[in-house]
Design a protein around this motif. Structure first.
Motif, PDB file in Angstrom:
ATOM      1  N   ARG A 395       0.804  -1.214   0.000  1.00  0.00           N
ATOM      2  CA  ARG A 395       0.000   0.000   0.000  1.00  0.00           C
ATOM      3  C   ARG A 395       0.840   1.269   0.000  1.00  0.00           C
ATOM      4  O   ARG A 395       0.444   2.277  -0.554  1.00  0.00           O
ATOM      5  N   THR A 396       1.969   1.216   0.686  1.00  0.00           N
ATOM      6  CA  THR A 396       2.769   2.426   0.862  1.00  0.00           C
ATOM      7  C   THR A 396       4.243   2.130   0.633  1.00  0.00           C
ATOM      8  O   THR A 396       4.675   0.964   0.616  1.00  0.00           O
ATOM      9  N   LEU A 397       4.995   3.193   0.496  1.00  0.00           N
ATOM     10  CA  LEU A 397       6.445   3.059   0.374  1.00  0.00           C
ATOM     11  C   LEU A 397       7.036   2.450   1.642  1.00  0.00           C
ATOM     12  O   LEU A 397       8.033   1.717   1.583  1.00  0.00           O
ATOM     13  N   HIS A 398       6.442   2.737   2.776  1.00  0.00           N
ATOM     14  CA  HIS A 398       6.922   2.191   4.044  1.00  0.00           C
ATOM     15  C   HIS A 398       6.820   0.664   4.036  1.00  0.00           C
ATOM     16  O   HIS A 398       7.748  -0.041   4.476  1.00  0.00           O
ATOM     17  N   ILE A 420       1.187   2.403  -5.432  1.00  0.00           N
ATOM     18  CA  ILE A 420       1.957   2.678  -4.211  1.00  0.00           C
ATOM     19  C   ILE A 420       2.248   4.167  -4.100  1.00  0.00           C
ATOM     20  O   ILE A 420       2.058   4.787  -3.034  1.00  0.00           O
ATOM     21  N   LEU A 421       2.677   4.771  -5.200  1.00  0.00           N
ATOM     22  CA  LEU A 421       3.012   6.204  -5.179  1.00  0.00           C
ATOM     23  C   LEU A 421       1.765   7.060  -5.009  1.00  0.00           C
ATOM     24  O   LEU A 421       1.757   8.025  -4.233  1.00  0.00           O
ATOM     25  N   ASN A 423      -1.109   6.116  -3.731  1.00  0.00           N
ATOM     26  CA  ASN A 423      -1.710   5.899  -2.421  1.00  0.00           C
ATOM     27  C   ASN A 423      -0.928   6.598  -1.321  1.00  0.00           C
ATOM     28  O   ASN A 423      -1.495   7.029  -0.317  1.00  0.00           O
ATOM     29  N   GLN A 424       0.389   6.715  -1.509  1.00  0.00           N
ATOM     30  CA  GLN A 424       1.200   7.462  -0.553  1.00  0.00           C
ATOM     31  C   GLN A 424       0.719   8.905  -0.467  1.00  0.00           C
ATOM     32  O   GLN A 424       0.564   9.472   0.616  1.00  0.00           O
ATOM     33  N   GLN A 425       0.468   9.472  -1.638  1.00  0.00           N
ATOM     34  CA  GLN A 425      -0.044  10.842  -1.675  1.00  0.00           C
ATOM     35  C   GLN A 425      -1.456  10.901  -1.100  1.00  0.00           C
ATOM     36  O   GLN A 425      -1.800  11.826  -0.364  1.00  0.00           O
TER      37      GLN A 425
END
Length: 675
Positions: A395-398, A420-421, A423-425
């Protein structure tokens, strides 16, 4: 999340009014508003639904069905309209892709999210989303299988699905429960409801008129089109139209409607008769396939791995040994089914989520979160093998960094990279939205408290000044003095007050006066007279000011009788006996207005005030002393009055005065305002 409770509140307010919602909310013991992305306990929503059934007197299944319909509209208004419309071209495809929608939303909200359990949607990650499986029947109906962790909510399904069918596909459906069991095919215990879905088309008025043509016109039109089309192509098209089963629960079409659905591109060329073309052999080598689709697995009926993408091999090295069993390295997270080929085939339309087994991972991976894969299953009949096309569920970069993976591990054509990018935003925007919503809620609470404080301030102000005068002062207007041609003024004081003060502590005097004035203040409300002021032991009220009334004298007289009774309940701190008061009343004209800017007071001016004060000072303990003008106003008003005679009044000379004894028609309780 609060989105559900907000929707339920909106439904009750819109259909039954704010008062019904307030009553329902208080009985359920919940707050008035909910934050959209704040997680709330299921018990709150269940409690609201339970109280809604009792308050509205409606069965639970009807409440849930109605809520389902309204929730669909609420989702549309909340911006989910386009997302839902794109799920499928007909009702079958729409339902078939609901699980895919749940999977997408789980990425967006980092939680399992169910459209139908959306009623309790946006729920925490440990709760699984509902699942759907749909089967076509030969008679055009279909069976809808609904699985959910939450029991007793199945009646929401017909409400939501029915509203979606009517809005998106212009069909009315009926849904009947034909089976209700606890699911045994899955590893997780879920409620399994089977609905029989039947449908009928709903034509708009214009379309009905368009089809209501004369029989002769219909025949002529058919002949004209048949002459234009090649008979062979026409027959082929009819067969394809019948075979394709484009509608979920197809409605029998007339020959005319079949012809109308054909779009031609030149003579004999049919747009709707598409047949795919396949090459005689596959023009891709094994290496390119495994590199181009780095996340895929091919396995047979015994779950033995036949082929795997390079990225999966990198993460799970055991897959490089061909012939090992897939269930040794993965477990199925969704749907919750046993890891067998038959179970997978039964739920093949669902999106499958695999998770690596920690005990089978390399040492370097055992301290990291396990990798999850999400994708679809495709059965290859000719090879008797299953193809699992998947992508890493990130879901995220983390989450990517936690698994020590990089975007380069994901194929360039895989939209997971973009998700991923994006959704991070999106998560950053959601966090900002949450903060704004919390601030909004804080402001709403502060505004509510401010309104409460404002009411307290106004109540205090109205206790000091008449309401219309106070409102004028609040608006910054100048209050003009007003002349009142006739009003009745009362003065009272405590007998031997000076002696009492000399023999008592100041606090005792304060307590005595407070006890007395509280009783008098209540009586001003009972008899609707205006309290002008208190100075020491003196108490002054007026009737007919600031609002002129014809009954001013009767009101003040009844108030005076109440004062005599109330004073008997106040103890003299010196003797311990009830205190005695003198009361004087006079009727006449006055001038009234506001004086001063700091602590402004509404004061009365004129000789009437002086005479009323003289009636009190020349009065007798526990008696109500009336001037002749007050007597004239009261003598025909059912009061018992005795004549005192002429007395010498300081500054006024001789005056004929009277004593008010009682009200002939009112009881003591009525005078005191008691039931």
């Amino acid at each position: 999340y609060g989105f559900i409770n907000t929707c339920l509140k909106s439904l009750v307010v819109e259909k039954y009014g704010e008062e019904t919602w307030e009553k329902l909310r208080l009985q359920a013991g919940v707050q008035d508003s909910f934050l959209t992305f704040e997680v709330y306990k299921d018990e709150i929503t269940m409690q609201l639904i339970d109280k809604a059934c009792k308050v509205l007197g409606v069965p639970a299944d009807m409440v849930l069905r109605e809520f389902g319909k309204y929730f669909f509209e609420f989702c549309k208004r909340s911006g989910y309209d386009h997302m839902l419309r794109t799920l499928g071209g007909n009702l079958y495809e729409f339902i078939e892709n609901l699980d895919a929608l749940h999977s997408y939303l789980s990425l967006s909200y980092q939680a399992s999210f169910g459209f139908v359990d959306l009623l309790f949607s946006f729920f925490p990650q440990e709760m699984n989303a509902p699942s759907f499986r749909v089967e076509k029947n030969e008679d055009g109906s279909m069976h809808l299988h609904y699985y959910s962790d939450r029991r007793g909510l199945c009646h929401i399904v017909p409400g939501i699905i029915g509203a979606a069918a009517l809005d998106f596909f212009n069909i009315e459906i009926s849904m009947k429960i034909v089976n209700q069991t606890e699911e045994e095919e899955r590893t997780g215990k879920k409620e399994h409801i089977v609905f029989l879905v039947t449908q009928n088309p709903v034509f708009p008025y214009k379309e009905k008129n368009e089809f209501s043509v004369s029989p002769q016109c219909l025949v002529d039109s058919e002949k004209q089109i048949e002459n234009q089309l090649n008979k062979e192509d026409l027959e082929k098209t009819k067969n394809k139209t019948g075979d394709r089963g484009n509608s979920v629960c197809p409605v029998k079409k007339s020959h005319w409607k079949t012809i109308r659905g054909i779009i031609t591109l030149g003579k004999g060329k049919l747009l709707r008769g598409f047949d795919p073309v396949y090459p005689k052999s596959l023009w891709i080598d094994t290496k390119t396939f495994c590199n181009g689709l780095p996340f895929h697995i091919v396995f047979d009926k015994e779950l033995k791995v036949k082929q795997a993408g390079v990225s999966i091999q990198k993460i799970v090295p055991g897959l490089q040994t061909m012939g090992i069993c897939l269930d040794q390295y993965f477990r199925i997270i969704h749907p919750e089914v046993p890891f067998t080929i038959s179970s997978i085939q039964k739920f093949i339309n669902s999106q499958f989520v695999f998770q690596t087994r920690r005990e089978m991972m390399p040492e370097s991976w055992k301290q990291r979160p396990m990798l999850e894969l999400r994708g679809q299953m495709m059965w290859m009949e000719s090879l008797q093998c299953m193809l699992y096309l998947c992508s890493p569920l990130l879901r995220t970069l983390h989450e990517l960094e936690e698994r020590q993976m990089h975007l380069a591990d994901i194929a360039p054509h895989d939209v997971t990279r973009d998700l991923i990018l994006l959704n991070q935003q999106r998560l950053a925007e959601m966090e900002l939205s949450n903060q704004l919503e919390r601030k909004k809620e804080e402001l709403r609470i502060l505004s509510k408290h401010l309104e409460e404080e404002k009411k307290k301030t106004e109540a205090l102000l109205y206790a000091m000044l008449p309401q219309h005068v106070a409102n004028q002062l609040k608006e910054g207007k100048r209050v003009e003095a007003g002349e009142f041609k006739e009003c009745t003024i009362l003065f009272s004081d405590v007998v031997t007050f000076t002696n009492i003060c000399a023999q008592c502590e100041p606090i005792q005097i304060v307590l005595m006066l407070n006890s007395m004035y509280l009783r008098f203040d209540r009586l001003t409300t009972v008899h609707d007279v205006y309290k002008v002021e208190t100075i020491g032991d003196a108490y002054m009220v007026v009737g007919g000011v600031p609002v002129p009334v014809s009954t001013h004298a009767e009101r003040v007289a009844n108030f005076a009788l109440g004062m005599i009774i109330a004073a008997k309940g106040v103890q003299n701190p010196v003797s311990g006996n009830p205190i005695q008061i003198r009361v004087g009343i006079h009727t006449g004209p006055v001038l009234a207005g506001v004086v001063g800017e700091k602590m402004p007071r509404y004061c009365l001016f004129g000789d009437t005030v002086n005479i009323a004060s003289r009636m009190e000072s020349h009065g007798v303990p526990s008696k109500i002393h009336l001037s002749s003008s007050a007597y004239q106003c009261l003598k025909y008003k059912n009061f018992e009055i005795t004549e005192r005679g002429e007395i010498e009044v300081k500054g006024k000379g001789k005056m004929h005065t009277y004593f008010l004894i009682r009200n002939k028609t009112a009881t003591e309780n009525e005078i005191m305002g008691k039931p």
